[in-house]
Design a protein around this motif. Structure first.
Motif, PDB file in Angstrom:
ATOM      1  N   GLN A 152      41.085  38.001 -89.452  1.00  9.54           N
ATOM      2  CA  GLN A 152      42.446  38.333 -88.811  1.00  9.54           C
ATOM      3  C   GLN A 152      42.441  37.366 -87.537  1.00  9.54           C
ATOM      4  OE1 GLN A 152      43.856  42.097 -86.900  1.00  9.54           O
ATOM      5  NE2 GLN A 152      43.766  42.732 -89.147  1.00  9.54           N
ATOM      6  N   ILE A 153      43.709  36.631 -87.601  1.00  7.75           N
ATOM      7  CA  ILE A 153      43.841  35.621 -86.427  1.00  7.75           C
ATOM      8  C   ILE A 153      45.029  36.012 -85.558  1.00  7.75           C
ATOM      9  CG2 ILE A 153      44.020  33.309 -85.677  1.00  7.75           C
ATOM     10  CD1 ILE A 153      42.833  32.685 -88.545  1.00  7.75           C
ATOM     11  N   GLY A 154      44.945  36.248 -84.308  1.00  7.38           N
ATOM     12  CA  GLY A 154      45.967  36.337 -83.492  1.00  7.38           C
ATOM     13  C   GLY A 154      46.021  35.149 -82.475  1.00  7.38           C
ATOM     14  N   VAL A 155      47.165  35.096 -82.020  1.00 11.03           N
ATOM     15  CA  VAL A 155      47.254  33.745 -81.294  1.00 11.03           C
ATOM     16  C   VAL A 155      47.566  34.052 -79.499  1.00 11.03           C
ATOM     17  CG1 VAL A 155      48.650  31.681 -80.715  1.00 11.03           C
ATOM     18  CG2 VAL A 155      47.897  32.423 -83.167  1.00 11.03           C
ATOM     19  N   ILE A 156      46.864  33.488 -78.715  1.00 11.47           N
ATOM     20  CA  ILE A 156      47.149  33.849 -77.446  1.00 11.47           C
ATOM     21  C   ILE A 156      47.954  32.650 -76.963  1.00 11.47           C
ATOM     22  CG2 ILE A 156      45.901  34.064 -75.059  1.00 11.47           C
ATOM     23  CD1 ILE A 156      43.736  35.386 -76.356  1.00 11.47           C
ATOM     24  N   ALA A 179      55.641  38.013 -80.163  1.00 10.11           N
ATOM     25  CA  ALA A 179      54.758  39.248 -80.057  1.00 10.11           C
ATOM     26  C   ALA A 179      54.613  40.331 -81.080  1.00 10.11           C
ATOM     27  CB  ALA A 179      55.151  40.086 -78.830  1.00 10.11           C
ATOM     28  N   GLY A 180      53.089  40.404 -81.127  1.00  9.79           N
ATOM     29  CA  GLY A 180      52.671  41.718 -82.208  1.00  9.79           C
ATOM     30  C   GLY A 180      51.432  41.585 -82.176  1.00  9.79           C
ATOM     31  N   GLN A 181      50.631  42.463 -83.274  1.00  7.55           N
ATOM     32  CA  GLN A 181      49.307  42.365 -83.322  1.00  7.55           C
ATOM     33  C   GLN A 181      48.707  42.198 -84.315  1.00  7.55           C
ATOM     34  OE1 GLN A 181      49.465  46.940 -83.057  1.00  7.55           O
ATOM     35  NE2 GLN A 181      48.016  46.830 -81.286  1.00  7.55           N
ATOM     36  N   GLY A 182      49.470  41.524 -85.338  1.00  6.02           N
ATOM     37  CA  GLY A 182      48.976  41.223 -86.718  1.00  6.02           C
ATOM     38  C   GLY A 182      48.611  39.587 -86.882  1.00  6.02           C
ATOM     39  N   PRO A 183      48.175  39.401 -88.068  1.00  9.46           N
ATOM     40  CA  PRO A 183      47.984  37.792 -88.165  1.00  9.46           C
ATOM     41  C   PRO A 183      49.026  37.020 -87.910  1.00  9.46           C
ATOM     42  CG  PRO A 183      46.982  39.111 -89.779  1.00  9.46           C
ATOM     43  CD  PRO A 183      47.677  40.138 -88.960  1.00  9.46           C
ATOM     44  N   GLY A 184      48.883  35.854 -87.358  1.00 11.72           N
ATOM     45  CA  GLY A 184      49.974  35.131 -87.011  1.00 11.72           C
ATOM     46  C   GLY A 184      51.116  35.508 -86.078  1.00 11.72           C
ATOM     47  N   GLU A 185      50.605  36.366 -85.136  1.00  7.76           N
ATOM     48  CA  GLU A 185      51.514  36.970 -84.181  1.00  7.76           C
ATOM     49  C   GLU A 185      50.890  36.421 -82.672  1.00  7.76           C
ATOM     50  OE1 GLU A 185      54.089  40.500 -85.702  1.00  7.76           O
ATOM     51  OE2 GLU A 185      51.972  40.897 -85.741  1.00  7.76           O
ATOM     52  N   VAL A 186      51.813  36.449 -81.683  1.00 12.90           N
ATOM     53  CA  VAL A 186      51.258  36.171 -80.375  1.00 12.90           C
ATOM     54  C   VAL A 186      50.762  37.759 -79.882  1.00 12.90           C
ATOM     55  CG1 VAL A 186      51.813  35.567 -78.157  1.00 12.90           C
ATOM     56  CG2 VAL A 186      52.704  34.297 -79.871  1.00 12.90           C
ATOM     57  N   VAL A 187      49.558  37.679 -79.730  1.00 10.47           N
ATOM     58  CA  VAL A 187      48.884  38.968 -79.140  1.00 10.47           C
ATOM     59  C   VAL A 187      48.634  39.362 -77.869  1.00 10.47           C
ATOM     60  CG1 VAL A 187      47.922  39.154 -81.473  1.00 10.47           C
ATOM     61  CG2 VAL A 187      46.591  38.017 -79.663  1.00 10.47           C
TER      62      VAL A 187
END
Length: 368
Positions: A152-156, A179-187
């Motif tokens: 599961q990949i989130g982006v900072i 912004a979000g928590q899931g894959p492909g979102e800015v976490v």
């Protein structure tokens, strides 16, 4: 073991070897929370990207041993030069997608359940049509790679201390849109580069923007500068995680404050040594931090430059710093809890850590 990592030696002289019970660290479920975009590449991936853009390898790496002569690469200036050399070959959508994809594959092989990869899209924007396009490429490939690898990949999104604080506000606004928590979102939203540059207090506005969008604050601090800078970061940027933070060990009162506020520390032992913060990995105060009750998530920082990936950090904790398998499982749990993943996913992964620890260990013979 990669060059540049301390190879622990058993100090019981006269023995031919010592049998120990050890579990496979690549099977330990964990989260990787401190990994930079360009620096995430293996040397192999660097060559692939360089060839695709027609850049001579020697011009990129200086020598084929780019990632294996890190013992001489202490100090920020040389690190930054090498990072910039690598970054200049990342000048297409295909190159950016390759980096995300390869990072996901590497993390899957090391047992990572969650990767939060850090990127400043400013560096890549000129090649792909702007900041928004650069970020969307990373997010899109993160979604696809998450689906294909199971990581599961989130982006900072991270601003640079080397640029004007107004640039950081622009990035914070951009990050807020995804912004979000899931894959492909800015976490989360971060701040990186040499701690000696830039006035940390002037980045407060960018972090306020990110906070309004629900993005946790994950700035760097407490590696190149000591406790006094960590206090500044706490006062102005209000982190939920601190990139590095290892030098909090020098100030017990500050360390207690971090524990009280539940600020997790992203500790990267091998890069601490390569940047000259400590002389050897044996000097990294990981034990001090953990014994004080700090949440510690091990990270690899920039494997391309430091020659060590995430499992190598766990090996250092085990072989150099004496962490037991139960304590290593504790570090893995801390990394999962400190991640920005949905709570249901965290609970599932935490149960998998328990399964890893409950499984029988394998007998290994260590050389004397």
């Amino acid at each position: 073991m990669e060059a540049g990592i301390d190879v622990p030696l058993d100090d019981r002289s006269g023995e031919q070897g010592v049998a120990v019970d050890r579990r496979d660290l690549s099977m330990l479920p964990k989260a990787h929370l401190h990994l930079h975009f360009t620096g995430s590449m293996s040397h192999r991936t660097l060559l692939q990207v360089a060839e695709a853009c027609g850049e001579p390898v020697d011009a990129v790496a200086g020598a084929p041993a780019f990632a294996t002569d890190a013992t001489t690469a202490r100090g920020w200036a040389r690190f930054q030069r090498r990072y910039d050399l690598a970054r200049r070959v990342v000048r297409s959508e295909a190159a950016m997608r390759t980096i995300v994809r390869c990072a996901a594959v590497d993390e899957a092989a090391e047992g990572s359940r969650r990767l939060e990869i850090q990127v400043d899209p400013t560096s890549y924007a000129p090649w792909v049509g702007g900041l928004q396009a650069a970020l969307e490429i990373v997010l899109d490939e993160a979604r696809a790679a998450s689906r294909d690898t199971g990581v599961q990949i989130g982006v900072i999104v991270a601003a640079s201390r080397m640029r004007h604080p107004l640039d950081a506000r622009t990035l914070a606004r951009l990050a807020s849109r995804y912004a979000g928590q899931g894959p492909g979102e800015v976490v989360a939203f971060g701040l990186n580069a040499d701690e000696h540059h830039g006035d940390t207090t002037r980045f407060e506005g960018a972090f306020r923007i990110a906070d309004r969008a629900g993005l946790p604050s994950v700035p760097h601090g407490g590696e190149l500068r000591g406790p006094e800078h960590i206090r500044t970061v706490l006062d102005y940027l209000h982190p939920t995680r601190l990139g590095h933070g290892v030098r909090a060990a020098e100030d017990p009162v500050l360390l207690d404050l971090l524990v009280e506020r539940s600020v997790a520390l992203e500790v990267c032992p091998v890069s601490n040594v390569q940047l000259g913060v400590y002389c050897t990995t044996g000097d990294v105060p990981l034990r001090t931090l953990v014994d004080a009750g700090a949440q510690v998530a091990l990270g690899a920082d920039d494997p391309l430059l430091f020659g060590a990936r995430l499992v190598d950090q766990y090996r250092v904790a085990r072989d150099v710093l004496g962490f037991t398998d139960a304590e290593l499982a504790g570090l893995a749990r801390a990394s999962l809890r400190a991640s920005t993943a949905p709570e249901a996913d965290k609970q599932r992964w935490l149960a998998e850590v328990d399964d890893w620890l409950a499984a029988p260990a394998s007998r290994e013979l260590l050389a004397s």
